[in-house]
Scaffold this active site. Structure first.
Site, mmCIF file in Angstrom:
data_model
loop_
_atom_site.group_PDB
_atom_site.id
_atom_site.type_symbol
_atom_site.label_atom_id
_atom_site.label_comp_id
_atom_site.label_asym_id
_atom_site.label_seq_id
_atom_site.Cartn_x
_atom_site.Cartn_y
_atom_site.Cartn_z
ATOM 1 N N PHE A 181 14.392 -6.735 -7.061
ATOM 2 C CA PHE A 181 13.798 -5.555 -6.030
ATOM 3 C C PHE A 181 12.570 -4.599 -6.625
ATOM 4 C CE2 PHE A 181 14.384 -0.861 -5.111
ATOM 5 C CZ PHE A 181 13.789 -1.063 -3.658
ATOM 6 N N GLN A 182 11.469 -4.710 -5.857
ATOM 7 C CA GLN A 182 10.347 -4.187 -6.436
ATOM 8 C C GLN A 182 9.592 -4.825 -7.730
ATOM 9 O OE1 GLN A 182 10.740 0.231 -6.656
ATOM 10 N NE2 GLN A 182 10.317 0.350 -4.590
ATOM 11 N N GLU A 199 -0.111 6.379 -4.227
ATOM 12 C CA GLU A 199 -0.713 5.905 -5.359
ATOM 13 C C GLU A 199 -2.169 5.544 -5.558
ATOM 14 O OE1 GLU A 199 3.552 4.700 -5.432
ATOM 15 O OE2 GLU A 199 2.233 4.682 -3.931
ATOM 16 N N LYS A 201 11.365 -1.907 -17.519
ATOM 17 C CA LYS A 201 11.919 -0.875 -17.599
ATOM 18 C C LYS A 201 12.926 -0.664 -19.038
ATOM 19 C CE LYS A 201 15.075 2.746 -15.298
ATOM 20 N NZ LYS A 201 15.717 2.673 -14.094
ATOM 21 N N MET A 242 -21.624 3.284 10.139
ATOM 22 C CA MET A 242 -22.476 2.250 9.474
ATOM 23 C C MET A 242 -22.093 0.879 10.066
ATOM 24 S SD MET A 242 -24.961 1.902 7.367
ATOM 25 C CE MET A 242 -24.951 2.919 6.063
#
Length: 552
Positions: free
Chosen positions: A113-114, A51, A163, A466
Protein backbone atom coordinates in the site's frame (compact mmCIF):
# COMPACT_ATOMS: atom_id res chain seq x y z
CA UNK A 1 24.46 9.31 21.55
CA UNK A 2 21.90 6.82 20.27
CA UNK A 3 18.96 8.19 18.30
CA UNK A 4 16.31 6.81 16.01
CA UNK A 5 16.26 7.60 12.29
CA UNK A 6 13.69 10.38 12.58
CA UNK A 7 15.70 12.10 15.32
CA UNK A 8 18.86 11.76 13.22
CA UNK A 9 17.09 13.37 10.28
CA UNK A 10 16.14 16.35 12.43
CA UNK A 11 19.69 16.60 13.79
CA UNK A 12 21.18 16.68 10.27
CA UNK A 13 18.67 19.32 9.22
CA UNK A 14 19.76 21.42 12.18
CA UNK A 15 23.42 20.79 11.35
CA UNK A 16 22.73 22.40 7.99
CA UNK A 17 20.90 25.35 9.53
CA UNK A 18 17.50 24.32 8.18
CA UNK A 19 14.83 26.22 10.09
CA UNK A 20 11.89 25.78 7.69
CA UNK A 21 10.60 22.82 5.72
CA UNK A 22 7.50 22.36 3.59
CA UNK A 23 5.48 19.18 3.40
CA UNK A 24 2.43 17.02 3.94
CA UNK A 25 2.16 14.12 6.42
CA UNK A 26 1.23 10.50 5.76
CA UNK A 27 1.66 7.03 7.19
CA UNK A 28 5.22 6.37 6.00
CA UNK A 29 6.55 9.58 7.57
CA UNK A 30 4.64 9.64 10.86
CA UNK A 31 7.81 8.92 12.84
CA UNK A 32 9.50 11.89 11.14
CA UNK A 33 6.54 14.15 11.92
CA UNK A 34 6.67 13.05 15.53
CA UNK A 35 10.31 14.11 15.70
CA UNK A 36 9.48 17.42 14.02
CA UNK A 37 6.71 18.00 16.55
CA UNK A 38 9.21 17.54 19.37
CA UNK A 39 11.56 20.03 17.69
CA UNK A 40 8.97 22.58 16.54
CA UNK A 41 10.83 25.30 18.43
CA UNK A 42 13.80 24.78 16.11
CA UNK A 43 12.26 23.84 12.76
CA UNK A 44 9.05 25.32 11.39
CA UNK A 45 6.99 22.97 9.27
CA UNK A 46 4.65 24.53 6.71
CA UNK A 47 1.79 22.28 5.61
CA UNK A 48 0.53 23.10 2.13
CA UNK A 49 -2.69 22.08 0.39
CA UNK A 50 -0.89 19.65 -1.91
CA UNK A 51 2.59 18.13 -2.10
CA UNK A 52 3.23 19.85 -5.42
CA UNK A 53 2.61 23.17 -3.70
CA UNK A 54 5.12 22.15 -1.02
CA UNK A 55 7.77 21.35 -3.60
CA UNK A 56 7.25 24.70 -5.33
CA UNK A 57 7.35 26.44 -1.95
CA UNK A 58 10.72 24.84 -1.17
CA UNK A 59 11.89 25.95 -4.62
CA UNK A 60 10.69 29.54 -4.11
CA UNK A 61 12.25 29.60 -0.64
CA UNK A 62 15.59 28.52 -2.11
CA UNK A 63 15.55 31.00 -4.99
CA UNK A 64 14.58 33.94 -2.80
CA UNK A 65 16.99 33.22 0.07
CA UNK A 66 19.93 31.42 -1.55
CA UNK A 67 19.51 28.60 0.99
CA UNK A 68 18.66 24.98 0.25
CA UNK A 69 14.93 24.32 0.15
CA UNK A 70 13.66 21.22 1.95
CA UNK A 71 10.42 19.38 1.20
CA UNK A 72 8.97 16.30 2.91
CA UNK A 73 6.31 13.90 1.63
CA UNK A 74 4.97 10.47 2.41
CA UNK A 75 5.27 7.41 0.16
CA UNK A 76 3.29 6.62 -2.97
CA UNK A 77 1.13 9.54 -4.16
CA UNK A 78 2.82 11.88 -1.72
CA UNK A 79 6.16 11.17 -3.36
CA UNK A 80 4.84 11.26 -6.93
CA UNK A 81 3.12 14.58 -6.26
CA UNK A 82 6.60 16.06 -5.74
CA UNK A 83 7.80 15.08 -9.22
CA UNK A 84 6.74 18.24 -11.07
CA UNK A 85 8.32 20.45 -8.41
CA UNK A 86 11.54 18.44 -8.41
CA UNK A 87 11.72 18.63 -12.22
CA UNK A 88 11.10 22.39 -12.07
CA UNK A 89 14.00 22.83 -9.65
CA UNK A 90 16.23 20.56 -11.74
CA UNK A 91 15.66 22.47 -14.97
CA UNK A 92 16.37 25.80 -13.26
CA UNK A 93 19.32 24.61 -11.11
CA UNK A 94 17.68 25.23 -7.74
CA UNK A 95 19.21 23.62 -4.61
CA UNK A 96 16.62 21.40 -2.96
CA UNK A 97 16.58 18.31 -0.75
CA UNK A 98 13.41 16.25 -1.15
CA UNK A 99 12.77 13.69 1.58
CA UNK A 100 10.23 10.95 0.93
CA UNK A 101 9.01 8.17 3.15
CA UNK A 102 8.50 4.67 1.85
CA UNK A 103 7.09 1.37 3.06
CA UNK A 104 9.27 -0.69 5.36
CA UNK A 105 12.27 -2.44 3.80
CA UNK A 106 10.61 -5.86 4.18
CA UNK A 107 7.65 -4.63 2.10
CA UNK A 108 9.58 -3.03 -0.77
CA UNK A 109 8.93 -4.71 -4.09
CA UNK A 110 5.67 -6.35 -3.03
CA UNK A 111 3.26 -3.75 -4.41
CA UNK A 112 2.53 -2.70 -0.87
CA UNK A 113 0.00 0.00 0.00
CA UNK A 114 1.33 3.39 -1.11
CA UNK A 115 4.59 1.89 -2.38
CA UNK A 116 6.27 3.47 -5.39
CA UNK A 117 9.81 3.33 -6.75
CA UNK A 118 10.39 7.05 -6.37
CA UNK A 119 14.15 6.94 -6.91
CA UNK A 120 13.61 5.30 -10.28
CA UNK A 121 10.94 7.84 -11.18
CA UNK A 122 13.09 10.83 -10.23
CA UNK A 123 16.46 9.60 -11.48
CA UNK A 124 16.36 11.76 -14.66
CA UNK A 125 15.28 14.90 -12.76
CA UNK A 126 17.65 14.91 -9.77
CA UNK A 127 21.36 15.53 -9.46
CA UNK A 128 21.44 12.35 -7.40
CA UNK A 129 19.05 10.32 -5.31
CA UNK A 130 19.36 7.80 -2.50
CA UNK A 131 17.44 4.96 -0.87
CA UNK A 132 18.47 4.42 2.75
CA UNK A 133 18.74 0.69 3.42
CA UNK A 134 20.69 0.78 6.69
CA UNK A 135 20.11 3.12 9.61
CA UNK A 136 23.89 3.45 10.01
CA UNK A 137 24.07 5.17 6.61
CA UNK A 138 21.25 7.67 7.17
CA UNK A 139 23.19 10.63 8.57
CA UNK A 140 25.97 10.43 5.97
CA UNK A 141 23.47 10.08 3.11
CA UNK A 142 21.57 13.15 4.27
CA UNK A 143 24.80 15.11 4.54
CA UNK A 144 25.81 14.04 1.05
CA UNK A 145 22.42 15.17 -0.22
CA UNK A 146 22.98 18.71 1.08
CA UNK A 147 26.52 18.86 -0.29
CA UNK A 148 25.49 17.63 -3.75
CA UNK A 149 22.53 20.02 -3.90
CA UNK A 150 24.73 23.10 -3.42
CA UNK A 151 27.96 22.08 -5.16
CA UNK A 152 28.82 23.00 -8.74
CA UNK A 153 25.62 23.56 -10.69
CA UNK A 154 22.96 23.44 -7.94
CA UNK A 155 19.95 21.17 -8.15
CA UNK A 156 17.57 18.85 -6.32
CA UNK A 157 18.56 15.66 -4.49
CA UNK A 158 16.05 13.10 -3.22
CA UNK A 159 16.45 10.85 -0.18
CA UNK A 160 13.94 7.99 0.17
CA UNK A 161 13.66 6.63 3.71
CA UNK A 162 11.69 3.41 4.46
CA UNK A 163 9.51 3.63 7.55
CA UNK A 164 11.44 1.08 9.58
CA UNK A 165 14.63 3.13 9.07
CA UNK A 166 12.89 6.14 10.63
CA UNK A 167 12.29 4.05 13.78
CA UNK A 168 15.58 2.12 13.95
CA UNK A 169 18.24 3.26 16.45
CA UNK A 170 21.95 3.88 15.94
CA UNK A 171 24.79 6.07 17.13
CA UNK A 172 24.74 9.71 16.02
CA UNK A 173 27.81 11.95 15.95
CA UNK A 174 27.35 15.63 15.07
CA UNK A 175 29.19 17.15 12.12
CA UNK A 176 29.62 20.70 10.83
CA UNK A 177 27.37 22.23 8.20
CA UNK A 178 27.96 20.94 4.68
CA UNK A 179 29.69 23.39 2.35
CA UNK A 180 29.74 23.51 -1.43
CA UNK A 181 32.60 22.01 -3.37
CA UNK A 182 34.17 24.88 -5.34
CA UNK A 183 35.20 24.38 -8.95
CA UNK A 184 37.63 27.20 -9.57
CA UNK A 185 39.16 28.14 -12.89
CA UNK A 186 42.92 28.24 -13.36
CA UNK A 187 43.56 28.22 -17.14
CA UNK A 188 45.28 31.60 -17.18
CA UNK A 189 46.61 31.36 -20.74
CA UNK A 190 43.18 30.73 -22.22
CA UNK A 191 41.79 33.59 -20.15
CA UNK A 192 44.31 36.06 -21.55
CA UNK A 193 43.47 35.02 -25.10
CA UNK A 194 39.76 35.47 -24.44
CA UNK A 195 40.36 38.91 -22.91
CA UNK A 196 42.35 39.96 -25.98
CA UNK A 197 39.50 38.90 -28.27
CA UNK A 198 37.03 40.96 -26.23
CA UNK A 199 39.35 43.98 -26.14
CA UNK A 200 39.77 43.94 -29.92
CA UNK A 201 36.11 43.39 -30.76
CA UNK A 202 34.29 46.07 -32.74
CA UNK A 203 30.80 44.71 -32.11
CA UNK A 204 30.91 42.80 -28.80
CA UNK A 205 27.90 41.71 -26.76
CA UNK A 206 27.56 39.95 -23.42
CA UNK A 207 24.78 37.39 -23.11
CA UNK A 208 24.07 35.81 -19.73
CA UNK A 209 21.66 33.32 -18.20
CA UNK A 210 20.23 32.23 -14.88
CA UNK A 211 23.45 30.62 -13.67
CA UNK A 212 24.78 34.12 -13.05
CA UNK A 213 22.30 34.43 -10.17
CA UNK A 214 23.60 31.21 -8.60
CA UNK A 215 27.22 32.30 -8.85
CA UNK A 216 26.64 35.84 -7.62
CA UNK A 217 28.44 37.26 -10.66
CA UNK A 218 25.96 40.05 -11.37
CA UNK A 219 28.02 42.91 -9.94
CA UNK A 220 31.10 41.87 -11.91
CA UNK A 221 29.10 41.71 -15.14
CA UNK A 222 27.75 45.18 -14.43
CA UNK A 223 31.29 46.53 -13.92
CA UNK A 224 32.61 44.88 -17.10
CA UNK A 225 29.68 46.20 -19.13
CA UNK A 226 30.34 49.75 -17.96
CA UNK A 227 34.14 49.55 -18.12
CA UNK A 228 34.32 48.19 -21.67
CA UNK A 229 31.08 49.82 -22.90
CA UNK A 230 29.65 46.47 -24.02
CA UNK A 231 25.92 45.96 -24.67
CA UNK A 232 24.35 43.10 -22.73
CA UNK A 233 21.30 40.89 -23.08
CA UNK A 234 19.92 38.06 -20.96
CA UNK A 235 17.57 35.12 -20.69
CA UNK A 236 14.31 35.35 -18.76
CA UNK A 237 15.97 33.56 -15.83
CA UNK A 238 18.50 36.38 -15.46
CA UNK A 239 16.07 39.31 -15.37
CA UNK A 240 17.27 41.82 -12.79
CA UNK A 241 20.97 40.95 -12.89
CA UNK A 242 21.39 44.32 -14.63
CA UNK A 243 19.02 47.17 -13.88
CA UNK A 244 16.18 47.50 -16.37
CA UNK A 245 17.12 51.16 -17.01
CA UNK A 246 20.87 50.60 -17.48
CA UNK A 247 21.77 52.05 -20.93
CA UNK A 248 23.81 48.99 -21.92
CA UNK A 249 21.03 46.57 -20.97
CA UNK A 250 19.21 45.52 -24.14
CA UNK A 251 16.73 43.36 -22.24
CA UNK A 252 15.40 39.92 -23.01
CA UNK A 253 16.83 37.75 -25.81
CA UNK A 254 15.06 35.06 -27.79
CA UNK A 255 11.54 34.13 -28.85
CA UNK A 256 9.85 37.00 -27.00
CA UNK A 257 12.95 39.12 -26.54
CA UNK A 258 13.37 42.66 -27.76
CA UNK A 259 14.14 43.33 -31.41
CA UNK A 260 17.24 45.28 -30.40
CA UNK A 261 18.65 42.36 -28.35
CA UNK A 262 18.05 39.77 -31.06
CA UNK A 263 19.47 41.92 -33.85
CA UNK A 264 22.50 42.93 -31.78
CA UNK A 265 23.45 39.30 -31.13
CA UNK A 266 22.85 38.45 -34.77
CA UNK A 267 25.29 41.14 -35.96
CA UNK A 268 27.91 40.91 -33.18
CA UNK A 269 31.52 39.96 -33.93
CA UNK A 270 32.12 38.59 -30.40
CA UNK A 271 29.53 37.06 -28.05
CA UNK A 272 30.61 36.42 -24.46
CA UNK A 273 28.03 33.96 -23.13
CA UNK A 274 27.92 33.47 -19.36
CA UNK A 275 26.03 30.68 -17.56
CA UNK A 276 23.43 30.04 -20.23
CA UNK A 277 22.56 26.75 -21.94
CA UNK A 278 21.30 28.25 -25.24
CA UNK A 279 17.81 26.80 -24.84
CA UNK A 280 15.47 26.56 -27.80
CA UNK A 281 13.66 29.67 -26.53
CA UNK A 282 16.90 31.65 -26.98
CA UNK A 283 18.74 29.94 -29.83
CA UNK A 284 15.67 29.14 -31.89
CA UNK A 285 17.82 28.09 -34.84
CA UNK A 286 21.08 26.94 -33.18
CA UNK A 287 22.96 26.54 -36.46
CA UNK A 288 22.22 30.19 -37.31
CA UNK A 289 22.72 31.73 -33.86
CA UNK A 290 25.27 34.59 -33.87
CA UNK A 291 27.03 33.12 -36.89
CA UNK A 292 29.11 36.28 -37.47
CA UNK A 293 30.59 36.13 -33.98
CA UNK A 294 33.46 34.50 -32.19
CA UNK A 295 31.60 32.57 -29.49
CA UNK A 296 33.02 32.47 -25.95
CA UNK A 297 31.11 30.32 -23.46
CA UNK A 298 31.60 30.40 -19.68
CA UNK A 299 29.77 27.68 -17.75
CA UNK A 300 30.22 25.55 -14.65
CA UNK A 301 28.70 22.52 -16.37
CA UNK A 302 30.92 20.90 -19.00
CA UNK A 303 27.92 19.09 -20.47
CA UNK A 304 26.46 22.41 -21.63
CA UNK A 305 29.49 23.25 -23.77
CA UNK A 306 28.73 22.77 -27.49
CA UNK A 307 25.45 20.99 -26.62
CA UNK A 308 23.23 23.45 -28.47
CA UNK A 309 25.52 26.15 -29.89
CA UNK A 310 29.16 25.57 -30.80
CA UNK A 311 31.74 27.75 -29.05
CA UNK A 312 35.13 28.90 -30.29
CA UNK A 313 36.43 29.28 -26.74
CA UNK A 314 35.04 27.89 -23.51
CA UNK A 315 35.97 28.45 -19.89
CA UNK A 316 34.71 25.84 -17.43
CA UNK A 317 34.13 26.90 -13.85
CA UNK A 318 32.17 29.15 -11.54
CA UNK A 319 31.15 32.33 -13.38
CA UNK A 320 31.99 34.64 -10.49
CA UNK A 321 35.45 33.09 -10.16
CA UNK A 322 36.22 33.31 -13.88
CA UNK A 323 34.86 36.81 -14.33
CA UNK A 324 36.77 38.11 -11.31
CA UNK A 325 39.96 37.09 -13.13
CA UNK A 326 38.77 38.25 -16.54
CA UNK A 327 37.71 41.69 -15.27
CA UNK A 328 41.28 42.87 -14.69
CA UNK A 329 42.31 41.81 -18.21
CA UNK A 330 39.51 43.65 -19.98
CA UNK A 331 40.43 47.20 -20.96
CA UNK A 332 38.37 50.35 -20.77
CA UNK A 333 36.77 50.97 -24.12
CA UNK A 334 34.16 52.90 -26.06
CA UNK A 335 31.93 51.47 -28.77
CA UNK A 336 30.05 54.59 -29.89
CA UNK A 337 29.67 53.47 -33.49
CA UNK A 338 28.38 50.06 -32.41
CA UNK A 339 25.80 51.67 -30.11
CA UNK A 340 24.65 53.97 -32.92
CA UNK A 341 23.94 50.85 -34.97
CA UNK A 342 22.25 49.18 -32.00
CA UNK A 343 19.98 52.17 -31.44
CA UNK A 344 18.81 51.88 -35.04
CA UNK A 345 17.54 48.37 -34.21
CA UNK A 346 15.19 49.59 -31.50
CA UNK A 347 11.49 49.18 -32.17
CA UNK A 348 8.75 49.76 -29.66
CA UNK A 349 5.63 47.64 -29.59
CA UNK A 350 2.68 50.06 -29.39
CA UNK A 351 -0.20 49.37 -27.04
CA UNK A 352 -3.44 51.22 -26.45
CA UNK A 353 -4.06 53.33 -23.38
CA UNK A 354 -6.97 55.50 -24.39
CA UNK A 355 -9.54 52.80 -25.09
CA UNK A 356 -10.64 52.40 -21.48
CA UNK A 357 -9.50 48.78 -21.30
CA UNK A 358 -6.90 47.26 -18.99
CA UNK A 359 -3.70 46.25 -20.78
CA UNK A 360 -0.89 43.98 -19.55
CA UNK A 361 1.80 46.66 -19.73
CA UNK A 362 -0.33 48.97 -17.60
CA UNK A 363 -0.66 46.22 -15.01
CA UNK A 364 3.12 45.68 -14.90
CA UNK A 365 3.85 49.42 -14.77
CA UNK A 366 1.48 49.91 -11.84
CA UNK A 367 2.87 46.91 -9.95
CA UNK A 368 6.42 48.19 -10.48
CA UNK A 369 5.47 51.68 -9.28
CA UNK A 370 3.69 50.53 -6.12
CA UNK A 371 6.10 47.70 -5.29
CA UNK A 372 9.21 49.85 -5.70
CA UNK A 373 12.70 48.55 -6.28
CA UNK A 374 12.40 45.93 -3.54
CA UNK A 375 9.33 44.32 -5.11
CA UNK A 376 9.54 40.52 -5.06
CA UNK A 377 7.76 38.99 -8.05
CA UNK A 378 6.82 35.36 -8.66
CA UNK A 379 5.10 34.28 -11.88
CA UNK A 380 3.34 31.27 -13.26
CA UNK A 381 3.81 30.32 -16.93
CA UNK A 382 2.21 31.75 -20.05
CA UNK A 383 1.58 35.17 -21.58
CA UNK A 384 1.53 36.88 -18.18
CA UNK A 385 5.01 35.46 -17.50
CA UNK A 386 6.40 37.01 -20.68
CA UNK A 387 4.73 40.36 -20.00
CA UNK A 388 6.22 40.29 -16.49
CA UNK A 389 9.67 39.52 -17.91
CA UNK A 390 9.34 42.28 -20.51
CA UNK A 391 7.71 45.10 -18.56
CA UNK A 392 8.43 44.82 -14.82
CA UNK A 393 11.14 47.20 -13.64
CA UNK A 394 13.72 44.56 -12.77
CA UNK A 395 16.58 45.72 -10.58
CA UNK A 396 17.52 42.69 -8.45
CA UNK A 397 18.03 39.17 -9.78
CA UNK A 398 16.74 37.47 -6.63
CA UNK A 399 13.46 39.39 -6.90
CA UNK A 400 12.10 37.66 -10.01
CA UNK A 401 11.17 34.00 -9.60
CA UNK A 402 9.75 32.00 -12.49
CA UNK A 403 9.79 28.52 -13.98
CA UNK A 404 11.99 28.85 -17.04
CA UNK A 405 13.25 25.45 -18.10
CA UNK A 406 10.22 23.28 -17.38
CA UNK A 407 7.61 26.01 -17.84
CA UNK A 408 5.43 24.80 -14.99
CA UNK A 409 1.90 26.19 -14.89
CA UNK A 410 0.83 26.24 -11.26
CA UNK A 411 4.35 27.01 -10.02
CA UNK A 412 3.68 30.52 -8.82
CA UNK A 413 1.45 30.29 -5.75
CA UNK A 414 3.56 27.72 -3.90
CA UNK A 415 6.78 29.51 -4.89
CA UNK A 416 5.40 32.85 -3.71
CA UNK A 417 4.50 31.30 -0.36
CA UNK A 418 8.00 29.85 0.03
CA UNK A 419 9.61 33.13 -1.01
CA UNK A 420 7.57 35.14 1.48
CA UNK A 421 8.28 32.75 4.34
CA UNK A 422 11.98 32.73 3.49
CA UNK A 423 12.40 36.49 3.20
CA UNK A 424 9.70 37.83 5.49
CA UNK A 425 8.82 40.48 2.89
CA UNK A 426 5.88 42.74 3.64
CA UNK A 427 4.45 41.80 0.21
CA UNK A 428 5.12 39.18 -2.44
CA UNK A 429 3.49 39.73 -5.82
CA UNK A 430 2.26 36.53 -7.45
CA UNK A 431 1.58 37.29 -11.12
CA UNK A 432 -0.50 34.65 -12.85
CA UNK A 433 -3.01 33.93 -15.61
CA UNK A 434 -6.41 32.30 -15.30
CA UNK A 435 -5.06 29.05 -16.78
CA UNK A 436 -2.14 28.74 -14.37
CA UNK A 437 -4.12 30.03 -11.40
CA UNK A 438 -6.74 27.30 -11.66
CA UNK A 439 -4.02 24.66 -11.34
CA UNK A 440 -2.90 25.49 -7.80
CA UNK A 441 -5.24 28.15 -6.43
CA UNK A 442 -5.89 25.70 -3.58
CA UNK A 443 -2.69 27.02 -1.98
CA UNK A 444 -4.74 30.06 -0.96
CA UNK A 445 -5.63 28.08 2.17
CA UNK A 446 -1.90 27.92 3.01
CA UNK A 447 -1.46 31.67 2.57
CA UNK A 448 -4.53 32.33 4.72
CA UNK A 449 -3.63 29.82 7.45
CA UNK A 450 -0.21 31.39 7.94
CA UNK A 451 -1.37 34.97 7.30
CA UNK A 452 1.05 35.50 4.42
CA UNK A 453 0.93 38.79 2.49
CA UNK A 454 0.97 37.15 -0.95
CA UNK A 455 -0.96 39.22 -3.48
CA UNK A 456 -2.08 37.16 -6.48
CA UNK A 457 -2.62 39.28 -9.59
CA UNK A 458 -4.48 37.21 -12.18
CA UNK A 459 -4.56 38.42 -15.78
CA UNK A 460 -7.83 36.87 -16.86
CA UNK A 461 -8.48 36.60 -20.60
CA UNK A 462 -10.72 33.52 -20.20
CA UNK A 463 -8.25 31.52 -22.30
CA UNK A 464 -4.99 29.64 -22.24
CA UNK A 465 -3.37 32.74 -23.66
CA UNK A 466 -0.06 31.49 -25.01
CA UNK A 467 -1.62 28.36 -26.51
CA UNK A 468 -4.31 30.50 -28.11
CA UNK A 469 -1.70 32.96 -29.45
CA UNK A 470 0.10 30.11 -31.23
CA UNK A 471 -3.20 28.80 -32.56
CA UNK A 472 -3.95 32.30 -33.89
CA UNK A 473 -0.63 32.56 -35.71
CA UNK A 474 0.08 28.99 -36.79
CA UNK A 475 -3.18 27.03 -36.68
CA UNK A 476 -5.63 29.17 -38.61
CA UNK A 477 -7.45 30.37 -35.46
CA UNK A 478 -8.65 26.87 -34.65
CA UNK A 479 -8.90 27.31 -30.90
CA UNK A 480 -8.88 23.68 -29.81
CA UNK A 481 -9.28 23.45 -25.99
CA UNK A 482 -7.73 26.90 -25.41
CA UNK A 483 -10.94 28.78 -24.55
CA UNK A 484 -12.36 27.02 -21.48
CA UNK A 485 -14.56 30.05 -20.72
CA UNK A 486 -14.59 29.37 -17.00
CA UNK A 487 -16.99 31.49 -15.01
CA UNK A 488 -15.03 31.42 -11.76
CA UNK A 489 -15.96 34.30 -9.47
CA UNK A 490 -12.49 35.15 -8.16
CA UNK A 491 -13.77 37.52 -5.50
CA UNK A 492 -16.13 34.95 -4.00
CA UNK A 493 -13.59 32.14 -4.16
CA UNK A 494 -10.94 34.32 -2.50
CA UNK A 495 -13.37 35.25 0.25
CA UNK A 496 -14.34 31.60 0.63
CA UNK A 497 -10.70 30.78 1.37
CA UNK A 498 -10.50 33.73 3.78
CA UNK A 499 -8.52 36.08 1.53
CA UNK A 500 -9.50 39.48 0.17
CA UNK A 501 -10.79 39.52 -3.41
CA UNK A 502 -10.94 42.22 -6.07
CA UNK A 503 -12.00 42.39 -9.71
CA UNK A 504 -11.04 45.18 -12.09
CA UNK A 505 -11.39 46.14 -15.74
CA UNK A 506 -9.48 49.44 -15.92
CA UNK A 507 -6.07 50.72 -14.88
CA UNK A 508 -7.67 53.00 -12.30
CA UNK A 509 -9.56 50.11 -10.72
CA UNK A 510 -6.41 47.98 -10.64
CA UNK A 511 -4.36 50.69 -8.97
CA UNK A 512 -7.01 51.17 -6.28
CA UNK A 513 -7.28 47.40 -5.72
CA UNK A 514 -3.52 46.91 -5.43
CA UNK A 515 -3.14 49.85 -3.06
CA UNK A 516 -5.87 48.45 -0.83
CA UNK A 517 -4.47 44.90 -0.97
CA UNK A 518 -1.03 46.16 0.05
CA UNK A 519 -2.54 47.99 3.03
CA UNK A 520 -4.45 44.91 4.18
CA UNK A 521 -1.28 43.01 5.09
CA UNK A 522 -2.67 39.59 4.26
CA UNK A 523 -3.33 37.34 1.25
CA UNK A 524 -5.37 38.82 -1.57
CA UNK A 525 -6.47 38.06 -5.13
CA UNK A 526 -6.89 40.70 -7.82
CA UNK A 527 -8.60 39.66 -11.04
CA UNK A 528 -7.52 41.80 -14.01
CA UNK A 529 -9.91 41.40 -16.92
CA UNK A 530 -7.91 41.76 -20.15
CA UNK A 531 -8.78 41.30 -23.79
CA UNK A 532 -8.45 37.81 -25.21
CA UNK A 533 -6.67 39.21 -28.28
CA UNK A 534 -3.72 40.64 -26.33
CA UNK A 535 -0.48 39.16 -27.70
CA UNK A 536 3.07 38.78 -26.40
CA UNK A 537 5.20 40.69 -28.91
CA UNK A 538 7.65 40.70 -30.52
CA UNK A 539 7.77 37.02 -31.36
CA UNK A 540 10.15 34.83 -33.34
CA UNK A 541 8.57 31.52 -34.40
CA UNK A 542 10.29 28.31 -33.28
CA UNK A 543 13.19 27.57 -35.59
CA UNK A 544 13.20 31.16 -36.84
CA UNK A 545 15.78 33.95 -36.87
CA UNK A 546 15.79 37.74 -36.62
CA UNK A 547 14.50 37.79 -40.19
CA UNK A 548 11.27 36.24 -38.91
CA UNK A 549 10.49 38.66 -36.06
CA UNK A 550 6.76 39.34 -35.79
CA UNK A 551 5.64 42.70 -34.43
CA UNK A 552 1.89 42.21 -34.82
Amino acid sequence: MKLNGSEILVKVLLENEVDTIFGYPGGAVLNIYDALYKNSDKITHIITAHEQGASHAADGYARATGKTGVVLATSGPGATNLVTGIATAYMDSVPMVAITGNVGTSLIGRDSFQEVYITGITMPITKHNFVVRDIKDLADILRKAFKIAISGRPGPVLVDIPKDITAAVTEYEPQPKQTAVKYNFDEAKNLEEVAEIINNAKKPVIFFGGGVKNSGAGEIISRIVKKANIPATHTMMAAGVLRYDMPENLGLLGMHGSAVANKTVNDADVVLTIASRFSDRVALAPDKFAKKATMIHIDIDLSEIDKNVKSDYHLIGDAENILSKLEGLIKENKHDEWFETINSYRRDIPYSTGDGKLHPKQVMDIISELAGEDGLYVTDVGQHQMWAAQYLHHVKAENFLTSGGLGTMGYGYGAAIGAQIGTGRSHVFHITGDGSFHMNMNEACTAVTYGLPVISICLNNRALGMVRQWQTVFYGKRYAASEPDRVTDYVKVAEGFGAKGYSCSTAEEFRAALEDAMKSGGPAWIECKIDREEKVLPMIPGGGTVDDIMYE
